[in-house]
Design a protein around this motif. Sequence first.
Motif, short mmCIF file in Angstrom:
data_model
loop_
_atom_site.label_atom_id
_atom_site.label_comp_id
_atom_site.label_asym_id
_atom_site.label_seq_id
_atom_site.Cartn_x
_atom_site.Cartn_y
_atom_site.Cartn_z
N LEU A 162 0.74 -1.28 0.16
CA LEU A 162 -0.05 -0.05 0.02
C LEU A 162 0.86 1.27 -0.15
CD1 LEU A 162 -2.64 -1.09 2.70
CD2 LEU A 162 -2.82 -1.44 0.43
N GLY A 163 0.41 2.24 -0.67
CA GLY A 163 1.00 3.60 -0.32
C GLY A 163 2.17 3.81 -1.36
N ASN A 164 2.11 3.18 -2.58
CA ASN A 164 3.03 3.26 -3.64
C ASN A 164 2.88 4.40 -4.30
OD1 ASN A 164 4.46 0.96 -2.89
ND2 ASN A 164 4.46 0.41 -5.17
N ARG A 165 3.59 4.87 -5.28
CA ARG A 165 3.59 6.09 -6.49
C ARG A 165 3.96 5.47 -7.54
NH1 ARG A 165 2.06 7.79 -2.32
NH2 ARG A 165 2.54 9.91 -1.15
N GLU A 166 3.08 6.12 -8.61
CA GLU A 166 3.47 5.77 -9.83
C GLU A 166 4.34 7.10 -10.46
OE1 GLU A 166 1.12 4.63 -13.84
OE2 GLU A 166 1.46 6.98 -13.79
N ILE A 167 5.71 6.90 -10.96
CA ILE A 167 6.31 7.83 -11.73
C ILE A 167 6.58 7.66 -13.10
CG2 ILE A 167 8.76 9.14 -11.98
CD1 ILE A 167 9.01 8.22 -8.68
N ALA A 168 5.88 8.55 -13.96
CA ALA A 168 6.27 8.46 -15.49
C ALA A 168 7.47 9.29 -15.89
CB ALA A 168 4.72 8.53 -15.86
N LEU A 169 8.07 8.95 -16.57
CA LEU A 169 9.30 9.81 -17.09
C LEU A 169 8.98 10.03 -18.67
CD1 LEU A 169 11.94 11.31 -17.28
CD2 LEU A 169 13.18 9.04 -17.18
N ILE A 170 8.87 11.05 -19.22
CA ILE A 170 8.77 11.26 -20.85
C ILE A 170 9.87 11.64 -21.13
CG2 ILE A 170 7.69 12.17 -22.63
CD1 ILE A 170 5.69 11.62 -19.19
N SER A 171 10.73 11.18 -21.93
CA SER A 171 12.15 11.88 -22.32
C SER A 171 12.42 11.44 -23.98
CB SER A 171 13.16 11.41 -21.45
OG SER A 171 14.29 11.92 -21.75
N GLY A 172 13.55 12.11 -24.23
CA GLY A 172 14.02 11.78 -25.71
C GLY A 172 14.34 10.67 -25.89
N GLU A 173 14.30 9.96 -27.21
CA GLU A 173 14.87 8.65 -27.44
C GLU A 173 16.32 8.36 -27.04
OE1 GLU A 173 13.59 5.42 -30.46
OE2 GLU A 173 14.42 7.51 -31.47
N GLY A 174 16.75 7.52 -26.51
CA GLY A 174 18.37 7.59 -26.15
C GLY A 174 18.69 7.73 -24.96
N ARG A 175 18.01 8.77 -24.20
CA ARG A 175 18.35 9.42 -22.84
C ARG A 175 17.70 8.77 -21.78
NH1 ARG A 175 15.92 14.20 -21.96
NH2 ARG A 175 17.51 14.85 -20.57
#
Length: 405
Positions: free
Chosen positions: A310-323
């Motif tokens: 319980l109590g997790n977080r979702e982290i979504a990272l949007i970044s350039g390809e290859g980084r």
Amino acid sequence: MANPVPAPRRVSRITCQVHGRLGDVVKRALTRLGVDSALGENGRTVREMRTSRPFGLPGSIVRLDDAPSEIFRITVPTDAESTVIEALIRAAELDAPGHGSIFSQRLNEYGNFELPEILDGGDRGDRRAGADRGDAGRAREGQRGVEPRDAGRPQTRTLLHDLTLITCILSMPGSGEQVARVALDLGSCVPVVTLGRGTGVRDRLGLLRITIPVEKEIVRLLVPEHDANEIMRLLIEEARLDRPGRGFLYRTPVEAALLDTSLRIGRQEHAASIEQIIAAVDELKRGTSWRRRFAAIERSGGDPTQYLRLGNREIALISGEGRTSRLIEAAIAAGAGGATTSRVRRLNLNETDSGGAPRERSVLSVPGDKAEAIVEAMVEAGAIGEDRADRIQVLDAPAAFAHGR
């Protein structure tokens, strides 16, 4: 000198999942709303196909059927959330079975970006809106999983506010089909499946890692919140996620949603399908609590959360390809267990070229007490640069499951 962590901005992330033929309709609607760019991703929806048995035998043959799907994600000010959702529902006729689903989630977003200034009403009063509805109708014709325009379609649909999104990250081939079948058997939603690749957990399994593919199937299910934990239990058992290296799942809250009700394809024997009847009752009851499936189990004293973190977080990272690899390494060093990365496209909706610039979207499910340190580590590693497309999104994940964690 370490990069300072920018202050997060509270936004609404709207996800619109539509039949592949309706992608251009959604793009035009977003442009009229004043949205300059969106993240696009290809996927597939899974439904049951029912056909008659040969030689006039009684009963029917049931198999799973896939249809191409296009997924759009945009972030908008929270006060513009309903305007955008209503405009997209009108443009793509999402209140018609088989056209798709739309839902919003409120989260904290980090990045050097400007939120779009949403034009009030979007396509209201726009002559092109009528043409788009015609496009939606033409796109519907002859497509499996897309019902005829007037086939039991309600005049209006109330958005649901008691749903949750279950995200399943699956390692074993065929697991996506197993999870989709559970969701369809329960009558909860139309599963949407995309592809990704895993990083982190697989690398720590020693010799066992050679038996675990790097490719992942990502299955997303919009289900009633009151049954979410028990549905997760069924999915864990069906996909055998309690065994090492088979994958994990978690759920995140949904602010508002309109569901695709076309769970099954085939000859309809009655004036309305059971899915259309359920949608009509949802409309009357203004929610899904009336169709609670697991009340008896909870009354028996069992705790459906005992196997969940319980109590997790979702982290979504949007970044350039290859980084992405370097940024994920920094996140793992700060306490993340791993990440699942998908190839997406940044769509510039003001340009005629619909291909889009390649981007990568990495999703991490992390303990809540480590989320801030993980975000700081990614920012220090350069996760947020001058490119306005680079961003980090964080939202609650109230329940999650992974073997050994």
